[in-house]
Write an enzyme that holds these catalytic residues in place. Structure first.
Site, PDB file in Angstrom:
ATOM      1  N   PHE A 111      -4.029   0.950  11.667  1.00 55.32           N
ATOM      2  CA  PHE A 111      -3.356   0.261  12.779  1.00 55.32           C
ATOM      3  C   PHE A 111      -2.210  -0.626  12.319  1.00 55.32           C
ATOM      4  O   PHE A 111      -1.363  -1.020  13.116  1.00 55.32           O
ATOM      5  CB  PHE A 111      -4.367  -0.567  13.584  1.00 55.32           C
ATOM      6  CG  PHE A 111      -4.670  -1.909  12.981  1.00 55.32           C
ATOM      7  CD1 PHE A 111      -5.681  -2.076  12.054  1.00 55.32           C
ATOM      8  CD2 PHE A 111      -3.929  -3.025  13.343  1.00 55.32           C
ATOM      9  CE1 PHE A 111      -5.952  -3.313  11.491  1.00 55.32           C
ATOM     10  CE2 PHE A 111      -4.197  -4.272  12.792  1.00 55.32           C
ATOM     11  CZ  PHE A 111      -5.206  -4.412  11.857  1.00 55.32           C
ATOM     12  N   LYS A 112      -2.180  -0.949  11.027  1.00 59.88           N
ATOM     13  CA  LYS A 112      -1.139  -1.862  10.552  1.00 59.88           C
ATOM     14  C   LYS A 112       0.266  -1.285  10.753  1.00 59.88           C
ATOM     15  O   LYS A 112       1.242  -2.020  10.785  1.00 59.88           O
ATOM     16  CB  LYS A 112      -1.395  -2.233   9.102  1.00 59.88           C
ATOM     17  CG  LYS A 112      -2.644  -3.120   8.963  1.00 59.88           C
ATOM     18  CD  LYS A 112      -2.847  -3.653   7.569  1.00 59.88           C
ATOM     19  CE  LYS A 112      -3.942  -4.696   7.547  1.00 59.88           C
ATOM     20  NZ  LYS A 112      -5.299  -4.137   7.767  1.00 59.88           N
ATOM     21  N   ASP A 113       0.358   0.042  10.930  1.00 63.46           N
ATOM     22  CA  ASP A 113       1.655   0.652  11.212  1.00 63.46           C
ATOM     23  C   ASP A 113       2.263   0.143  12.522  1.00 63.46           C
ATOM     24  O   ASP A 113       3.483   0.071  12.649  1.00 63.46           O
ATOM     25  CB  ASP A 113       1.519   2.174  11.304  1.00 63.46           C
ATOM     26  CG  ASP A 113       1.256   2.823   9.949  1.00 63.46           C
ATOM     27  OD1 ASP A 113       1.784   2.328   8.933  1.00 63.46           O
ATOM     28  OD2 ASP A 113       0.522   3.824   9.910  1.00 63.46           O
TER      29      ASP A 113
END
Ligand SMILES: *Cc1c(COP(=O)(O)O)cnc(C)c1O
Length: 469
Positions: A111-113
């Protein structure tokens, strides 16, 4: 929009300066001075919008005055255009009224994208306007490093140095960083552990003389822009599940409290969220706070969900600030006590206030594998260990079966094959198309001694697209 520090002493900044700031000068974290609040009608009118258009509406008030609407729209369209799924953050149903929001269709499969793809583009936009260049230094034990490098690889005004502990990250994770080649990308393997890497980043922020005037920027989740980007997908999920006419609950695999804090903000901006579940692994400082009002540091326990292996939760300070009526002096006091090795409790009514919204659960490795196996048997969905912790907590802490429960799917299972194997599942998850040749790609990485001066000299001599600063 203006931003203020949680410790009350640093000057207020606009969005552009907050983007470049990292920690506030008083040691606090920046938060919006006033949170925008949307009406139910406004939120309802966003149903069916493509992700980037929803993102524009949710985030626009936060960048107002710093980034022009037309530019921001274009940046968002590009950012979420790189995701491999048309829905960007698709919902997958597990059982009745139980969902996983898949946040792992970005370039690095976590999810860090969502935040770092945006952060890189925002930085480049602001820096090109100013005619400046910056250096990013970060430490990673896995997901943050690759997402930050992917987010910054096309930035003309940024050189990025990511340190990871030599031989102590998984091969997939290492290759996701070292195979991204570019003259502004610098992978450093430190002959030490993750804490050594992190200490060197901290020391470099504290004394930036070696950068000869070039500004150093933070990409960890203390950076406000990262939190901001994560607010959007709470709206996205709720709108698909009958919100805002209907409430929604979320379970969030949690480490530094960045992702779940974004959910808390979404609620304060008008989204009807009835419950937020803090799901932790054995590194359970937040669970001990939520269940027993004790915020006390413990040792680090390595687990099968390494992206949640933390001792201290940096963004928790942002919640504490609100719980204390936004009294910066009170937060400075608490953090001081904590730094001196003490834990703390907050006053009973403040804790009760937090508990109205938050529940929590700590899940160990054995239970994590059990949940991976259970969900796979039930519906054929293969969860990564972080997401499995979220699903476990969702099931145990759920307050109402009538309210949709969404667990944030924070990583793709292919990133953590060890846990899948330990869960007794034969089906090895396949790498998605854009990564199938990951193991054949050329790697570029410099191994350096665990020594601050060596690292700083390396940064100074490569910080201008591979040339000296
Ligand atoms: C970073 C990360 C988390 C924890 O998120 P926080 O914002 O630090 O709470 C959970 N799962 C995965 C896969 C991550 O990469």
């Amino acid at each position: 929009m203006r931003y203020i520090s949680t410790r009350g002493q640093a000057p207020a900044l606009n969005f552009e300066d907050v983007l470049l700031a990292g920690l506030a000068s008083d040691g606090g974290l920046y938060v919006p001075e006033n949170l925008p609040r949307f009406t139910q009608e406004e939120i309802a009118s966003w149903a069916g919008l493509p992700y980037h258009e929803l993102a524009f509406r949710v985030m626009r008030p936060f960048v107002a005055g710093s980034i022009a609407d037309a530019d921001f729209k274009k940046i968002l369209e590009e950012t979420y255009g790189v995701f491999a799924h048309n829905a960007v953050a698709p919902l997958r149903q597990l059982n009745g009224n139980e969902w996983v929001m898949e946040l792992f269709h970005g370039p690095t499969l976590a999810f860090k994208d969502f935040a770092l793809q945006l952060l890189g583009r925002l930085l480049d936009h602001v820096l090109s306007k100013r005619g400046e260049r910056v250096v990013i230094m970060g430490a990673t034990s896995g997901d943050t490093g690759s997402a930050a490098i992917e987010g910054c690889k096309a930035c003309e005004h940024v050189d990025i140095f990511i340190m990871h502990p030599h031989n102590r990250v998984s091969e997939v994770q290492r290759r996701q960083m070292t195979t991204i080649l570019g003259e502004n990308i610098h992978n450093i393997a430190i002959e030490g552990n993750f804490d050594d890497c992190q200490e060197m980043v901290k020391a470099s922020f504290a004394d930036q003389g070696f950068l000869k005037g070039t500004r150093l920027v933070a990409v960890n989740s203390i950076n406000w822009a990262r939190i901001m980007a994560q607010i959007v997908y709470y709206f996205h999920a709720a709108l698909q599940l009958g919100g805002p006419a209907r409430s929604v609950a979320f379970s969030v695999p949690t480490g530094n409290f960045g992702d779940i804090f974004a959910g808390y903000l979404a609620r304060n901006m008008g989204l009807p969220i009835s419950q937020l579940i803090v799901a932790t692994n054995r590194n359970d400082i937040l669970h001990r706070f939520m269940s027993g009002n004790q915020y006390v540091k413990d040792e680090l326990h390595p687990t099968l969900s390494p992206s949640m292996d933390i001792m201290v939760s940096s963004n928790f300070e942002r919640l504490l600030f609100d719980l204390h009526g936004r009294n910066g002096a009170a937060i400075a006091g608490l953090m001081d006590t904590f730094k001196q090795g003490g834990g703390f409790s907050v006053e009973e009514d403040r804790w009760t206030e937090a508990r109205k919204l938050f529940d929590s659960l700590a899940v160990n490795d054995e239970q994590t594998c059990e949940t991976i196996a259970q969900v796979y048997a039930e519906c054929g969905e293969l969860l990564d260990p972080h997401t499995a912790i979220g699903v476990r907590a969702a099931r145990e802490c759920r307050r109402s079966l009538a309210i949709p429960m969404v667990t944030l799917g924070t990583a793709h299972p292919v990133k953590f094959p060890e846990a899948v194997e330990k869960a007794g599942i034969d089906a090895v998850p396949a790498l998605p198309p854009h990564l199938v040749d990951l193991f054949q790609r050329e790697e570029r990485c410099t191994v350096l001694a665990n020594d601050l001066q060596t690292v700083q000299q390396f940064v100074a001599s490569h910080g201008n697209r591979g040339k000296p600063l």
